[in-house]
Scaffold this motif. Sequence first.
Motif, mmCIF file in Angstrom:
data_model
loop_
_atom_site.group_PDB
_atom_site.id
_atom_site.type_symbol
_atom_site.label_atom_id
_atom_site.label_comp_id
_atom_site.label_asym_id
_atom_site.label_seq_id
_atom_site.Cartn_x
_atom_site.Cartn_y
_atom_site.Cartn_z
ATOM 1 N N UNK A 59 -8.558 3.267 4.022
ATOM 2 C CA UNK A 59 -9.868 2.632 4.130
ATOM 3 C C UNK A 59 -10.116 1.647 2.999
ATOM 4 N N UNK A 60 -9.237 1.621 2.005
ATOM 5 C CA UNK A 60 -9.461 0.828 0.807
ATOM 6 C C UNK A 60 -9.800 -0.637 1.037
ATOM 7 N N UNK A 61 -9.051 -1.343 1.898
ATOM 8 C CA UNK A 61 -9.307 -2.783 2.030
ATOM 9 C C UNK A 61 -10.710 -3.140 2.502
ATOM 10 N N UNK A 62 -11.388 -2.215 3.183
ATOM 11 C CA UNK A 62 -12.691 -2.561 3.748
ATOM 12 C C UNK A 62 -13.759 -2.746 2.670
ATOM 13 N N UNK A 63 -13.524 -2.224 1.478
ATOM 14 C CA UNK A 63 -14.564 -2.262 0.449
ATOM 15 C C UNK A 63 -14.575 -3.573 -0.338
ATOM 16 N N UNK A 64 -13.578 -4.433 -0.124
ATOM 17 C CA UNK A 64 -13.454 -5.618 -0.976
ATOM 18 C C UNK A 64 -13.639 -6.899 -0.168
ATOM 19 N N UNK A 65 -14.771 -7.596 -0.343
ATOM 20 C CA UNK A 65 -15.020 -8.841 0.393
ATOM 21 C C UNK A 65 -14.230 -9.998 -0.220
ATOM 22 N N UNK A 66 -13.153 -10.380 0.425
ATOM 23 C CA UNK A 66 -12.230 -11.368 -0.140
ATOM 24 C C UNK A 66 -12.910 -12.720 -0.388
ATOM 25 N N UNK A 67 -13.942 -13.035 0.379
ATOM 26 C CA UNK A 67 -14.557 -14.359 0.283
ATOM 27 C C UNK A 67 -15.396 -14.531 -0.978
ATOM 28 N N UNK A 68 -15.917 -13.435 -1.537
ATOM 29 C CA UNK A 68 -16.856 -13.581 -2.655
ATOM 30 C C UNK A 68 -16.553 -12.662 -3.834
ATOM 31 N N UNK A 69 -15.425 -12.003 -3.812
ATOM 32 C CA UNK A 69 -15.075 -11.101 -4.909
ATOM 33 C C UNK A 69 -13.819 -11.584 -5.620
ATOM 34 N N UNK A 70 -13.524 -10.967 -6.751
ATOM 35 C CA UNK A 70 -12.331 -11.309 -7.498
ATOM 36 C C UNK A 70 -11.071 -11.072 -6.669
ATOM 37 N N UNK A 71 -10.014 -11.782 -7.016
ATOM 38 C CA UNK A 71 -8.722 -11.484 -6.410
ATOM 39 C C UNK A 71 -8.341 -10.052 -6.765
ATOM 40 N N UNK A 72 -7.695 -9.359 -5.844
ATOM 41 C CA UNK A 72 -7.403 -7.937 -6.051
ATOM 42 C C UNK A 72 -5.938 -7.652 -5.770
ATOM 43 N N UNK A 73 -5.370 -6.764 -6.559
ATOM 44 C CA UNK A 73 -4.047 -6.215 -6.305
ATOM 45 C C UNK A 73 -4.165 -4.701 -6.303
ATOM 46 N N UNK A 74 -3.205 -4.020 -5.646
ATOM 47 C CA UNK A 74 -3.222 -2.563 -5.583
ATOM 48 C C UNK A 74 -2.051 -1.962 -6.322
ATOM 49 N N UNK A 75 -2.307 -0.939 -7.117
ATOM 50 C CA UNK A 75 -1.242 -0.222 -7.807
ATOM 51 C C UNK A 75 -0.622 0.754 -6.818
ATOM 52 N N UNK A 76 0.644 0.525 -6.437
ATOM 53 C CA UNK A 76 1.314 1.281 -5.389
ATOM 54 C C UNK A 76 2.567 1.932 -5.952
ATOM 55 N N UNK A 77 2.875 3.137 -5.486
ATOM 56 C CA UNK A 77 4.004 3.921 -5.968
ATOM 57 C C UNK A 77 5.331 3.185 -5.843
ATOM 58 N N UNK A 78 6.256 3.495 -6.762
ATOM 59 C CA UNK A 78 7.606 2.957 -6.703
ATOM 60 C C UNK A 78 8.464 3.630 -5.649
ATOM 61 N N UNK A 79 7.974 4.675 -5.005
ATOM 62 C CA UNK A 79 8.760 5.398 -4.015
ATOM 63 C C UNK A 79 8.991 4.555 -2.775
ATOM 64 N N UNK A 80 9.943 5.004 -1.938
ATOM 65 C CA UNK A 80 10.202 4.296 -0.681
ATOM 66 C C UNK A 80 8.975 4.321 0.215
ATOM 67 N N UNK A 81 8.244 5.426 0.237
ATOM 68 C CA UNK A 81 7.015 5.489 1.010
ATOM 69 C C UNK A 81 5.985 4.518 0.458
ATOM 70 N N UNK A 82 6.011 4.340 -0.869
ATOM 71 C CA UNK A 82 5.129 3.363 -1.482
ATOM 72 C C UNK A 82 5.431 1.957 -1.009
ATOM 73 N N UNK A 83 6.700 1.655 -0.754
ATOM 74 C CA UNK A 83 7.085 0.346 -0.235
ATOM 75 C C UNK A 83 6.443 0.099 1.125
ATOM 76 N N UNK A 84 6.432 1.118 1.963
ATOM 77 C CA UNK A 84 5.804 1.011 3.288
ATOM 78 C C UNK A 84 4.310 0.728 3.161
ATOM 79 N N UNK A 85 3.637 1.460 2.275
ATOM 80 C CA UNK A 85 2.207 1.259 2.086
ATOM 81 C C UNK A 85 1.937 -0.130 1.526
ATOM 82 N N UNK A 86 2.786 -0.555 0.575
ATOM 83 C CA UNK A 86 2.609 -1.876 -0.030
ATOM 84 C C UNK A 86 2.671 -2.977 1.008
ATOM 85 N N UNK A 87 3.586 -2.864 1.958
ATOM 86 C CA UNK A 87 3.718 -3.882 2.997
ATOM 87 C C UNK A 87 2.504 -3.903 3.911
#
Length: 228
Positions: A59-87
């Motif tokens: 649900x995380x992306x819904x809280x950040x209005x890209x048009x009027x808020x700061x640029x955002x990055x997400x801290x994602x795990x180094x695991x292989x499953x983290x790679x899937x979530x990152x994509x």
Amino acid sequence: MRPLRNPVVQTSVAWLLSEWMRLCFATIRWTHENEQVAEEVWAEGGGVLCAFWHSRIALGPVCWPMQRAQSVKGLVSLSADGEFIAKAVARLGIPAVRGSSANKDKAKQAKGGTQALRDGLKQLKIGALAVTPDGPRGPARQMAEGLPLMAKISGAPVLFIGLSCKPAIRLNSWDKAVLPLPFGKGAVVWDKAWYPEGAELSEVAADWTERLTAVEARADALTGLERV
């Protein structure tokens, strides 16, 4: 190799998940509570840490209005499953800073965590960094000291974000992750803090654990999602 660790499978499933999330976010009826604290941060610009529990990562992306808020990055795990979530999350406009506090006895993960801290602090000089402070393996709703440490070093404010939706799919994972379903009710609840001067990291982590859990519980109360 597990199926989700295959790069082709990861890319395909990440695309499907991201498109499903777009559909759900667009059709859910959202309620926002105490959003003014976030509006202040968006108006001021600059660095901000965004924290929500790992179970609500979908649900995380819904809280950040890209048009009027700061640029955002997400801290994602180094695991292989983290790679899937990152994509999947990157397709929704949130690129990843890769790293994890898990397996900190192993040199590779420790090196990755150090690099993630550096990259995260660099991001906080210009924008927002989203963190799940009980990830990637839990225990659920128990905050490690990484989030307070970044807040202390950077001086950036922290937004505690409670996210909920109903109906939803509850996964049988360590965090009992929530996946949205379309055409339901959703809620985003906000709180804000700065690192208190002179406080111990462990004390701050305990206090912030309670505050983050409180906004999530309030979001669940607004949607009627059962607490687990």
